[in-house]
Design a protein around this motif. Structure first.
Motif: not given
Length: 364
Positions: A101-102, A108, A111-112, A118-120
């Motif tokens: 979770k960012c 973000t 998205t996952c 997920t990538e933030c």
């Protein structure tokens, strides 16, 4: 010892060896493989995983092992990952991994999914170096007035600034001569006398207006002959943003008498006050900067910055554009033009408290 006794001893000694040998053969021939210890199992990396002394085939990415296999080199029951969980590679995991979770200071970028976490990244105006533990994003630095920007701030690196090159007089190391000192002193006295004359003239004009009931306050909203094409276009855009600009102006004319501020340290006082304008309502940003003469292109070029940084940078652009005519009182007038009376009062109060400005003599 008789022959019979010798045979009995040999049979007794050979029984454990025979049992061990039979166990080894049983293992090698696919018999009771489950009698082997777990440490004796050697499964192929990234292809198999050990379970109950046998090697099961991995489940593919995006799935997990719901039921284990019952025979060597078999695949158990694989199940898709649930929402907000994932597995990126072939695996023998009994459950999927939870998605990241960012944080509140991040945005973000990806998205996952069931096969990717997920990538933030840090929000605009903040950064986090990739070689450091990113527990919190840091606010980007701002160049000082004696520095120039070499590299912009990114989500992974801070802004890089360099000190401006010194002037020729600084490089030579020579102190100003007597003539230069005299010239500077004369210019200073002349400026002071001009300021006194201007304030007295303004006071006389105000007295005449009060004594003459027919006199009215006139404010030029838009002099087509004194504005460039770009400024006139910006004015039109401002009117499109808010059709209530002119009523606000009329209200300001009727209710407000501007307080004249006098700088205590020249341009430095004005520059130091830029940070005080960070409290300007973000909804008025575009209209405010159009009103003080900035182009739409200049305003849009700073749209990616944090609101506080955006105000600061655009005021620097305004200062470079206006030059010697830059006046703190013009900024205050612009705030009142849009009905931002409370912000104007707060900024004036802080500017005086910090010793940047004082009230004009005839306004105290």
């Amino acid at each position: 010892m008789s022959y019979i006794h010798l045979m009995v001893v040999l049979i007794w000694a050979l029984n454990p060896m025979a049992a061990a040998q039979s166990g080894l053969e049983l293992t090698q021939t696919g018999g009771s493989v489950r009698n082997r210890k777990q440490r004796d199992i050697s499964c192929r990396e990234n292809l198999e995983y050990p379970h109950d002394n046998i090697c099961c085939l991995n489940c593919p990415a995006g799935k997990y092992v719901k039921e284990y296999c019952t025979g060597a080199l078999e695949k158990g029951t694989c199940e898709d990952c649930d929402i907000d969980t994932y597995t990126e590679h072939d695996n023998g995991l009994p459950q999927c991994l939870k998605c990241t979770k960012c944080r509140s200071d991040q945005v973000t970028t990806k998205t996952c999914t069931i096969t990717q976490d997920t990538e933030c990244q840090c929000k605009p105006g903040y950064f986090c170096a990739p070689d450091q533990a990113c527990e919190v994003c840091k606010k980007c630095s701002r160049c000082k007035y004696n520095e120039v920007r070499v590299k912009n701030c990114t989500t992974t690196s801070n802004m890089v600034c360099e000190t401006r090159l010194p002037t020729s007089s600084t490089i030579s190391g020579k102190t100003p001569g007597p003539v230069v000192v005299i010239v500077v002193a004369v210019l200073g006295i002349t400026a002071a006398l001009a300021s006194v004359y201007w304030m007295r003239r303004k006071l006389f004009k105000r007295t005449d207006t009060q004594n003459n009931p027919s006199g009215t306050l006139k404010v030029v909203v838009d002099d087509q002959n004194n504005r460039s094409i770009e400024e006139r276009q910006n004015k039109q855009n401002a009117v499109l943003d808010d059709t209530q600009l002119y009523p606000l102006l009329e209200q300001t004319q009727a209710e407000n008498v501007l307080i004249k501020l006098v700088s205590l340290n020249g341009d430095e006082s004005l520059k130091k006050c830029f940070e005080l304008f960070e409290e300007l309502d973000v909804h008025y940003h575009n209209r405010f900067f159009r009103h003080i003469g900035l182009s739409d292109n200049a305003i849009k070029s700073s749209a990616h910055l944090h609101p506080e940084d955006r105000v600061y940078e655009l005021l620097k652009v305004w200062l470079e554009k206006v030059g010697m005519d830059a006046d703190m009182n013009d900024l205050i007038k612009a705030l009142l033009y849009f009905g931002q009376r409370l912000s104007a009062e707060n900024i004036i109060s802080k500017a005086i408290e910090n010793g940047y400005y004082e009230y004009a003599e005839n306004e105290k």
